[in-house]
Design an enzyme around this catalytic site. Structure first.
Site, mmCIF file in Angstrom:
data_model
loop_
_atom_site.group_PDB
_atom_site.id
_atom_site.type_symbol
_atom_site.label_atom_id
_atom_site.label_comp_id
_atom_site.label_asym_id
_atom_site.label_seq_id
_atom_site.Cartn_x
_atom_site.Cartn_y
_atom_site.Cartn_z
ATOM 1 N N PHE A 392 -1.415 5.235 43.846
ATOM 2 C CA PHE A 392 -1.631 6.165 44.949
ATOM 3 C C PHE A 392 -1.463 7.662 44.754
ATOM 4 O O PHE A 392 -0.376 8.062 44.106
ATOM 5 C CB PHE A 392 -0.887 5.749 46.449
ATOM 6 C CG PHE A 392 -1.177 4.265 46.669
ATOM 7 C CD1 PHE A 392 -1.986 4.032 48.025
ATOM 8 C CD2 PHE A 392 -0.287 3.554 46.389
ATOM 9 C CE1 PHE A 392 -2.096 2.812 48.391
ATOM 10 C CE2 PHE A 392 -0.403 2.112 46.866
ATOM 11 C CZ PHE A 392 -1.408 1.872 47.847
ATOM 12 N N ASP A 393 -2.606 8.461 45.047
ATOM 13 C CA ASP A 393 -2.394 9.809 45.145
ATOM 14 C C ASP A 393 -1.411 10.153 46.486
ATOM 15 O O ASP A 393 -1.472 9.201 47.500
ATOM 16 C CB ASP A 393 -3.542 10.518 45.284
ATOM 17 C CG ASP A 393 -3.598 12.022 45.659
ATOM 18 O OD1 ASP A 393 -2.639 12.628 44.985
ATOM 19 O OD2 ASP A 393 -4.288 12.466 46.644
#
Length: 708
Positions: A392-393
């Site tokens: 995930f960013d």
């Protein structure tokens, strides 16, 4: 107006990002390993690729039901011939005549498709069925040949009907936008087709009407049901933009509270909307186009079954040819040898195999689209269903993307109200995101009875903070480095408070007024409220490694990871570092998904097996770059699409076992005497089973995402 330069809680893109975005597509080189075919496989039972086989079923004297009616006529004639012959009510010639007419109705569409395939120099399943039916007729077994054609054509038509259901779920999206719009003119309003709308036109949308185009609100307030596009269950409040012309020039950056999409439903208020995109370029139109294209993208299993069929069908024909020579070894009449060969031909026809994967892929893609998720083909659907790691960013993905004031630690003997009032007075002169967070948070916390302070001579101290004057006193607000180098040193007590907040993942600012240290303020980009629950659901679905990759410092990354329940966090990564990390993770895990916004994260998403973009409804770049696009900026859609993909992968495996298992059982059974009629019954029955099994995906619900 001065702007202090602070540690950013956002990530940047590289110059290479634009090139990456432009080159990326569902079939790009970055994903060549996912979709090795890229072509359009054209199976008669699937009709999934280019619709080339649908023309025979959509047209005809009975319209779209012609094939079904022809197959039923074939069955009626077969039944009539059998009953009349059994009870001796007609001559053998008339009985045979009824079977011959049954051949005509049952074999009409099968013959058309077989001829088309032969013209393409391809031997498909239709050809095998026709050869078997012709063989039965040559043996005088007209009844069994008619039964073969009846069941084959009936199964074929029912498959097209069932597959049509899945396609109609997609086509229904394109019909959501109204056909006309009420365009505003100086003299009043006029009703025009939506195709006549141009960017800059203003349309009036009355209560409970559908939006005719993508655009933004310029007058009025209302709530809009965006479920048809984004899948959001709760209507979204809309309000006018501040500057219509500026919004028209940068529609992608218009706030979600002002942006509207074609096909969404207005609530109780009347709105005036400025059109930003033509009808053919609307989000809805593009989603329909991309979902339609997704049907043509082959999954790894689909590519495998297509290759298998290309080898298997000629092998069957060769095997049947060899069986015809069995009379040279066995002491039996040629008619028995020929009958056995035709029975094997029916048993070995891979009809169920041809439809098993396309039907599941089509149903899965259609169900996702209805839930506000765009899946671009079978490859991402299958890959998402088996992967065990998701990266995930941070900013805007796991967090809100907007820093908030979360901690206010006043120094001993200092009133918190004074600390906030001084910080508010100075930071009001900055348009920095962190300053905006302090201003908003301070206004919420300061009591209404307090007298606001005013600041003057505010200017930034590059890379360290900001300086100004309040009530005749110099005021410094900034990082510890500001006080170590420019403001006379930092007391140990204040340094301890600052360090404690930093260890909690806060971006801190120390406030000093005159000779007094007032305290420390902590700002943080707060995690999304749903993030922790989403992570639990993903782990329940079998995703073991949930990893955050961020450009922020490691402490901030660790704090967010701990709050939302991630298994690992990697901070201080540049865009190139993110790409390298994704490649390393892929080497260890095999298949990895990357979740981001599709813009800053494009290089990392391109390197992942499946790139997933959030909030894609408002971003052309995200729609183009992602393999899977969550149309709403809603993280809770992620467990839904992973659960759906898990279910789709399970359905594909079940279908393959059924289709290959039936063939494996029927071939030896026919070799040892199973007749053509029974073989056809099991053969077509298995085909319908796999289609019905695939259609179950259309009923997959959001509530099941956590328990699939």
């Amino acid at each position: 107006m001065a702007e202090s330069k602070r540690p950013e809680d956002a990530e940047t893109s590289t110059p290479d990002a634009d090139a990456t975005r432009k080159s990326r597509s569902p079939g790009s080189a970055a994903h060549a390993h996912d979709n090795e075919s890229g072509g359009k496989e054209d199976h008669d039972h699937g009709a999934e690729s280019d619709g080339s086989h649908d023309h025979g079923h959509e047209g005809g004297i009975f319209g779209s039901n012609t094939e079904l009616i022809f197959s039923l006529l074939c069955g009626a004639l077969l039944l009539a011939g059998w009953l009349l012959g059994k009870y001796g009510l007609v001559s053998t010639t008339l009985e045979t005549g009824l079977y011959v007419v049954a051949y005509v109705f049952g074999g009409f569409f099968t013959l058309r498709e077989a001829v088309e395939n032969i013209r393409r120099r391809r031997f498909e399943i239709d050809t095998l069925m026709l050869v078997a039916a012709a063989g039965a007729a040559a043996l005088g077994e007209w009844a069994e040949g008619a039964l073969l054609l009846f069941l084959f054509s009936l199964g074929h038509s029912l498959e097209h009907y069932a597959m049509g259901r899945a396609r109609r779920a997609i086509e229904a999206l394109s019909k959501l936008a109204p056909e006309t719009a009420l365009r505003k003119r100086e003299s009043g309003t006029e009703e025009v087709p939506i195709s006549a709308l141009e960017p800059g036109d203003v349309v009036v949308v009355k209560p409970n009407e559908r939006m005719p185009a993508d655009g933004f609100v310029i007058t009025g307030k209302s709530s809009v049901n965006q479920a048809p596009v984004t899948g959001e269950s709760i209507p979204v409040d809309k309000q006018p933009v501040d500057d219509a012309q500026q919004a028209l020039g940068a529609f992608d950056r218009v706030a979600a509270s002002s942006r509207v999409f074609a096909g969404t439903i207005n609530g109780s208020g009347s709105l005036e909307v400025m059109v930003a995109k033509r009808s053919t370029e609307s989000t809805m139109a593009r989603v329909v186009k991309m979902v339609t294209e997704a049907q043509q993208q082959q999954s790894p299993t689909q590519s495998f079954t297509a290759k298998f069929e290309r080898i298997f069908v000629p092998s069957v024909l060769g095997f049947v040819g060899a069986l015809l020579l069995a009379g040279l070894v066995l002491d039996e009449p040629f008619s028995a040898t020929f009958y056995r060969a035709m029975a094997v031909l029916v048993a070995a026809s891979p009809c169920a195999l041809a439809i098993s994967v396309p039907s599941a892929v089509l149903s899965g893609v259609a169900r996702a689209a209805r839930g506000g998720v765009l899946i671009k083909g079978g490859a991402p659907l299958e890959n998402l269903g088996v992967l065990t790691a998701i990266a995930f960013d941070k900013t805007g993905t796991l967090t809100e993307g907007k820093p908030k004031l979360v901690d206010v630690q006043a120094a001993p003997g200092v009133d918190q109200e004074e600390l906030l009032a001084v910080a508010l007075a100075v930071e009001m002169h900055s348009d920095h995101p962190l300053a905006a967070a302090i201003v908003a948070g301070a206004k919420e916390r300061i009591s209404g009875s307090s007298q606001p302070l005013s600041a003057e001579d505010v200017h930034s101290v590059t890379g360290k903070g900001v300086k100004g004057r309040v009530g005749g006193d110099d005021v410094w607000i900034g990082k510890a480095k500001l006080f170590a180098e420019d403001a006379g040193g930092l007391p140990q007590e204040i340094g301890s408070i600052d360090q404690h907040l930093i260890e909690k993942g806060r971006t801190t600012m120390i406030v000093k007024r005159g000779e007094r240290f007032l305290g420390v303020i902590g700002v943080m980009d707060t995690p999304r409220a749903a993030a922790a629950d989403v992570m639990r659901k993903l782990q329940h679905l079998g995703v073991k490694d949930l990893i955050m990759i961020s450009g922020d410092n490691q402490r901030v990354a660790d704090a967010v990871a701990k709050t939302v329940g991630l298994s690992e966090a990697k901070g201080e990564l540049m865009p190139d570092d993110k790409v390298a990390f994704i490649k390393k993770l892929s080497a260890n895990e095999g298949k990895v998904a990357m979740v981001g916004d599709g813009v800053n994260d494009a290089p990392a998403m391109a390197s992942a097996t499946v790139g997933i973009a959030m909030g894609a409804a408002g971003s052309d770049v995200a729609l183009e770059t992602a393999d899977v696009a969550l149309m709403a900026d809603d993280l809770t859609k992620l467990p839904f699409v992973v659960g759906l993909s898990r279910r789709a992968s399970g359905v594909i495996r079940q279908n393959l076992w059924v289709s290959l298992g039936v063939v494996a059982v029927l071939i030896p059974a026919t070799l040892f005497g199973l007749n053509i009629g029974t073989a056809v019954l099991f053969h077509e029955g298995s085909t319908l089973i796999v289609v019905i099994n695939a259609l179950r995906l259309l009923a997959y619900g959001d509530a099941k995402a956590a328990s699939a």
